[in-house]
Design a protein around this motif. Structure first.
Motif, PDB file in Angstrom:
ATOM      1  N   ALA A  94     -10.777  -3.648   4.339  1.00 24.99           N
ATOM      2  CA  ALA A  94     -10.024  -2.714   3.592  1.00 24.99           C
ATOM      3  C   ALA A  94     -10.908  -1.698   2.582  1.00 24.99           C
TER       4      ALA A  94
ATOM      5  N   ALA B 197       0.746  -1.210  -0.073  1.00 20.43           N
ATOM      6  CA  ALA B 197       0.003   0.087   0.016  1.00 20.43           C
ATOM      7  C   ALA B 197       0.989   1.235   0.120  1.00 20.43           C
TER       8      ALA B 197
ATOM      9  N   GLN C 292      -7.965  -4.829   9.634  1.00 20.99           N
ATOM     10  CA  GLN C 292      -8.042  -5.985   8.744  1.00 20.99           C
ATOM     11  C   GLN C 292      -7.548  -7.208   9.285  1.00 20.99           C
TER      12      GLN C 292
ATOM     13  N   THR D 150      -8.696   4.251   7.943  1.00 23.29           N
ATOM     14  CA  THR D 150      -8.258   3.000   8.157  1.00 23.29           C
ATOM     15  C   THR D 150      -7.988   2.878   9.652  1.00 23.29           C
TER      16      THR D 150
ATOM     17  N   GLU E 201      -7.713   8.203   3.507  1.00 20.14           N
ATOM     18  CA  GLU E 201      -7.698   7.008   4.061  1.00 20.14           C
ATOM     19  C   GLU E 201      -7.013   6.671   5.281  1.00 20.14           C
TER      20      GLU E 201
ATOM     21  N   SER F 225      -3.921  -5.153  -0.086  1.00 18.75           N
ATOM     22  CA  SER F 225      -3.264  -4.961   1.042  1.00 18.75           C
ATOM     23  C   SER F 225      -3.887  -5.420   2.550  1.00 18.75           C
ATOM     24  N   GLY F 226      -5.351  -5.367   2.245  1.00 14.58           N
ATOM     25  CA  GLY F 226      -6.183  -5.864   3.199  1.00 14.58           C
ATOM     26  C   GLY F 226      -6.279  -7.187   3.247  1.00 14.58           C
TER      27      GLY F 226
ATOM     28  N   PHE G 219      -5.203  -1.803  -2.658  1.00 18.26           N
ATOM     29  CA  PHE G 219      -5.799  -1.478  -1.354  1.00 18.26           C
ATOM     30  C   PHE G 219      -6.431  -2.664  -0.949  1.00 18.26           C
TER      31      PHE G 219
ATOM     32  N   SER H  92     -12.486   1.561   3.683  1.00 19.86           N
ATOM     33  CA  SER H  92     -11.726   2.845   3.473  1.00 19.86           C
ATOM     34  C   SER H  92     -11.525   2.930   1.968  1.00 19.86           C
ATOM     35  N   ALA H  93     -11.067   2.011   1.168  1.00 20.44           N
ATOM     36  CA  ALA H  93     -10.819   2.084  -0.043  1.00 20.44           C
ATOM     37  C   ALA H  93     -11.753   2.471  -1.058  1.00 20.44           C
TER      38      ALA H  93
ATOM     39  N   ASN I  12      -2.730   3.070   4.001  1.00 19.54           N
ATOM     40  CA  ASN I  12      -3.433   2.004   4.845  1.00 19.54           C
ATOM     41  C   ASN I  12      -2.666   1.571   6.098  1.00 19.54           C
TER      42      ASN I  12
END
Lengths: 314, 371
Positions: free
Chosen positions: B135, B82, B95, B153, B149, B257-258, B254, B138-139, B89
């Motif tokens: 995620a 991210a 997450q 996050t 974000e 990443s989550g 994103f 927020s994404a 993030n």
């Protein structure tokens, strides 16, 4: 609702809201200069332990207050150096401050042969005005029934608001947070303004922490401040970067924090964990509804927030 | 106007500098930690020896270090992919927790007779889906509404934490063990969904984590999609001119990443924990992942050894209490490492040099001539 339960809730809410007032207004001043400091939690807990320690050693509450201010400012200096002088990631630096500050505070609390942990405070902040004034129904306790730090927080909010919107240095501060390049061209020392306000923010966060260990829970525990530092960061948005609004939202969240107890006395069953979500949930909703796109400017977020400022080298 | 130093942006830093700065950060943090220990009356040599011994001194110690490192590899990768794309993030924590909630939920719901291979895969995958979903909260606002974000996050971390505590400690949800009457506990997932151990408490989740790190490295540096990803990470404008659909790229990153952070949660649930245990999942693993990513300079391969180092520190903490040293020493060291690593980034990005004296003279001559 029973009147005495209501009064207890309001009074406790003001108490619980007070650290948030200091943390939030401090972060507002920091962010107004264009620096995002996610280290509020770390500065607050460090202020809490140093304030407690100073009062523990000297027996003097005001030396505790002084120690917490210095401790918060000292911790924030690391962030100021990283974000203003070195211009590295403000986000990572702020998080580092939180991890470091929490570690140092917990360590200090446990270190030595006779550790601070579990000890009661040598002195506690208590209401300062004559009790007769508190006998006035309702507004008596709400206005006259507080300790010195709460009155100090009201004065601080008034001063911060006046400073920000009615004085020349306040205008300078806002200019730096909005457009550092233009501010610099107008002869303002951007770095100095940012250093000063990061440290003022740190000092206020430190004092907010000490209010936990010297008034709300007058003893030392591993983490007396809960998540107050993180909540303060959320409240900055809900207060839309304005000190007076910070006071009101902090009290609303202070009261929300007390509701667990109130609901228990009224035998209403709402799980504490769900109530604890509230500040964070409201902050997100406010964030999405109010700060998206063009409305962000209307809300008052400093335009240069979080962006490192590179002065043109000649 | 004369200055003693000139600071200017550096083009490409040499590989040794990129190696020296992180190692230097760790050493500087150790020196600071030693000073702190000495000031508070502790023998720092003894403390460091004790930590090294607890982390690497025995087979069991090494296994525990790697057990601690496993989720950190994943939260580290989550932060790195991210941050590389300037997606901040900092919700790895939330997450991870939501991944654990999903994994435990599926692991409890599955029939006892589900074949082991299917059960493990489904439960572990559920964590990734859960992390990606958390995620997305927020994404999606970031990509479609421009919502910052960083704050969303961050706030979602605490919402997930309270949600997990509610499910086990505050309600009689399916996640809570109905048989644990003394103190509320998570309900165990089915036996077939547990990831097998192979060395003390160490399980195969470690290889999943390493696999994710290697896959992240491969996608970023060896594929066309990764090339586009790197362009977006350098400049949104350049990427737009090159015809890359930036919003979609940001959204995808994103969510990935989550998912990585969510995997950390499900591997904990299906691995060492066997249930959703609120205390064992609230250790700041998401935030430690950010330390890992920063120290590894966002390089997914470098994340593996750095996560082992951080895992070693986490694993060594409790052993310090036996010699009367607060285990918060570990947190001080980790915080200090991150402070030095982020400050050290300055030296990688910039060059400091003495001003060139001849340049000043040349300018003076030029000015004299025009005058």
């Amino acid at each position: 609702m029973n009147e005495s339960v209501l009064m207890l809730t309001l009074m406790a809410g003001i108490g619980l809201g007070t650290p948030l007032v200091f943390g939030t207004v401090g972060e507002i001043l920091t962010e107004r200069s264009g620096i995002l400091n996610l280290g509020v939690q770390g500065m607050m807990i460090f202020g809490a332990v140093m304030g407690f320690w100073a009062t523990f050693v000297t027996g003097n509450l005001w030396l505790g207050v002084l120690a917490s201010l210095v401790a918060g400012a000292a911790m924030s200096l690391i962030h100021a150096f990283n974000s203003v002088t070195l211009r590295v990631s403000q986000i990572v630096s702020g998080l580092a401050l939180t991890i470091f500050g929490t570690g140092v505070a917990v360590y200090i609390g446990k270190a030595g042969s006779d550790p601070l942990i579990g000890q009661p405070s040598k002195a506690v902040f208590e209401p300062i005005l004559p009790e007769a004034l508190s006998d006035i129904p309702i507004i008596g306790p709400l206005i006259f029934g507080h300790d010195a730090i709460i009155y100090l927080s009201w004065a601080m909010v008034a001063a911060a608001s006046y400073y920000l919107f009615r004085t020349r240095p306040g205008l300078t501060l806002r200019a730096v947070g909005e457009d550092p390049a233009s501010a610099e061209a107008a002869g303002i020392n951007v770095s100095r303004v940012r250093y000063v306000h990061v440290m003022v923010g740190g000092a206020l966060a430190g004092l907010g922490g000490a209010y936990f260990s010297l008034a709300l829970v007058p003893s030392w525990q591993d983490n007396p401040i809960g998540q107050a530092g993180w909540i303060s960061i959320a409240l900055v948005i809900l207060a839309s970067w304005r000190p007076w609004r910070a006071l009101w939202v902090a009290y609303i969240f202070g009261i929300a924090g007390r509701l667990n107890f109130t609901f228990q006395t009224l035998e209403i069953n709402v799980p504490a964990t769900l109530l604890n979500m509230l500040p964070f949930l409201l902050a997100i909703i406010a964030m999405i509804v109010l700060t998206s796109g063009k409305r962000a400017r209307f809300l008052g977020a400093p335009a240069a927030l979080g962006i490192p400022y590179f002065r043109e080298e000649r | 106007m004369s200055r003693r130093f000139i600071v200017e942006p550096r083009g490409l830093a040499s590989w040794w500098l990129k190696l020296v700065i992180p190692i230097g950060s760790v050493l500087a943090a150790m020196v600071l930690g030693a000073a702190f220990l000495a000031l508070t009356g502790n023998d720092w040599i003894e403390v460091y020896q004790k930590m090294a011994d607890a982390a690497f001194g025995s087979g069991r110690g090494v296994a525990e270090t790697l057990v601690s490192a496993t989720p950190l590899i994943l939260t580290g990768v989550a932060a790195a992919v991210a941050f590389k794309m300037l997606v901040w993030n900092i919700g790895g924590e939330g997450q991870l927790i939501f991944g654990a909630i999903m994994a435990a939920g599926v692991g409890i719901w599955l029939s006892e007779s589900t074949p082991a291979v299917i059960a493990v895969v489904v439960v572990v995958a559920a964590g990734a889906v859960g992390g990606a979903f958390w995620a997305s909260l927020s994404a999606v606002p970031k990509v479609y509404l421009g919502t910052n974000e960083i704050i969303t996050t961050l706030m979602l971390n605490f919402i997930a934490l309270n949600l997990m505590q509610y499910l086990v400690l505050g309600s009689s949800s399916p996640w809570r063990d109905p048989e644990a009457t003394q103190f509320p506990q998570g309900r165990p997932i089915i036996e077939n969904a547990r990831i097998p151990e192979f060395f003390h408490r160490l399980d195969w989740g470690l290889f999943v984590a390493i696999g994710v790190a290697v896959a992240a490295w491969f996608v970023i540096s060896k594929t066309r999609s990764g090339f586009e990803y790197r362009i977006v990470g350098n400049s949104f404008d350049t990427a737009r001119y090159a015809g890359i659909r930036v919003p979609r790229k940001v959204l995808g990153t994103f969510l990935a990443s989550g998912a990585a952070a969510g995997l950390a949660g499900s591997i904990l649930v299906a691995g060492i924990l066997g249930k959703m245990d609120p205390r064992s999942l609230d250790l700041g693993l998401g935030f430690t992942g950010i330390i890992v990513a920063a120290l590894a300079r966002l390089n997914p391969i470098a994340i593996i050894p750095v996560a082992v180092l951080m895992g070693a520190l986490n694993n060594a903490g409790p052993s310090l209490q036996s010699i009367g040293v607060p285990d918060a020493t570990v947190q001080i060291l980790q915080g200090a490492i991150l402070i030095f690593a982020v400050a050290g980034e300055f030296l990688i990005l910039n060059r400091i040099r003495r001003p060139d004296p001849t340049a000043g003279e040349a300018k003076a001559t030029a000015e004299a001539q025009t005058a």
